[in-house]
Design an enzyme around this catalytic site. Structure first.
Site: not given
Ligand code: 7PJ
Length: 271
Positions: A213, A247
């Protein structure tokens, strides 16, 4: 919930043509499957499949377009690997279609706040990750504002958990996520990570997405593709502060980091 014996890694599988870090490389089902298989082999406990780009400024897509992107990939991943799949969506119709295709979890960056999402999730009785976001993906980075980011995010998530429970989603089906990068400055993101333990009071597993990020880019001065070490450092910090699900794009490295952090906690080193 998904049975977790210790922190688990959720592998990111984007099926958006414009996702910022995968750049549309996994548009076809074949390529998506290949990437999912690699993440499964590397130890991903969950594969998170999303068809909506949440990059700041990304355009909205229709329900049907999102279904057409994710459903064939969900079906293929479930059939080929049997690994639990979560669907990264906020739309009720996509949740339904994904569940019919075999998805075992809903990951909603809008915390079931769009129309019918809460009722649909309650009807489906699937585990749900509720994420905090200030604003919308289009506007969220314009001017994030909080008096106390940690307390406000914690209060929002606690309130959404209570609303879900009232709607018929048992608390043990829910996970909470502070939404790193979703309407937060780098300082606010780091305050949330530093105080992640505050979210443990809610009583649900904590999911964290720090992988690649932009805050990590601000801190290290590195581009998206060169943020692996920074992502691992942040993921390790999150596990030490109580995160249960990380994640991540780089599954093998994240699995190692989670194992070390978990071992450290078992040795009395958690907070
Ligand atoms: C997240 C997500 C996160 C959850 C994305 C990226 C953007 N879902 N979906 N938490 N980020 N739960 O992967 O940089 O931080 S999309």
């Amino acid at each position: 919930m998904l049975k977790l014996d210790g922190p688990a890694v959720m592998g990111v599988l984007n099926v958006t043509p414009d996702s910022f870090s995968d750049g549309g490389r996994f548009q076809t089902v074949e390529l998506a499957l290949e990437h999912a298989g690699k993440m499964v082999a590397q130890g991903a406990a969950i594969i998170d499949i999303g068809g909506e780009s949440t990059r700041p400024g990304a355009r909205d897509i229709s329900e049907q377009e999102e279904i057409d992107r994710v459903v064939p990939v969900i079906e293929a991943v479930v059939r080929e690997f049997g690994t639990p799949v979560s669907v990264d969506t906020s739309k009720s119709a996509v949740m339904r279609a994904a569940a019919a295709a075999g998805a075992a979890m809903i990951n909603d960056i809008r915390a079931l706040q769009l129309e019918s999402a809460l009722a649909t999730a309650a009807e489906l009785q699937l585990p749900v990750c509720l994420m905090h976001m200030q604003g919308t993906p289009q506007s969220m980075q314009a001017r994030p504002r909080y008096d106390n980011v940690v307390e406000e995010v914690a209060a929002f998530l606690a309130q959404r958990v209570a609303q879900c429970v009232r709607a018929g989603l048992a608390k043990d089906l829910l996970a909470v996520d502070p939404g790193f990068g979703f309407g937060k400055t780098p300082q606010q993101n780091m305050a949330l990570l530093a105080n992640l333990g505050r979210l443990r009071d809610i009583g649900c597993p904590i999911l964290v997405g720090v992988s690649r990020k932009s805050t990590l880019g601000v801190i290290t001065g590195r581009d998206t593709a060169d943020r692996l070490a920074a992502s691992i450092a942040a993921a390790t910090a999150a596990v030490l502060r109580g995160a249960s699900i990380i994640r991540a794009h780089d599954v093998a490295e994240t699995v190692d980091a989670v194992r070390v952090a978990r071992s450290l906690m078992q040795s009395g080193g958690g907070e």
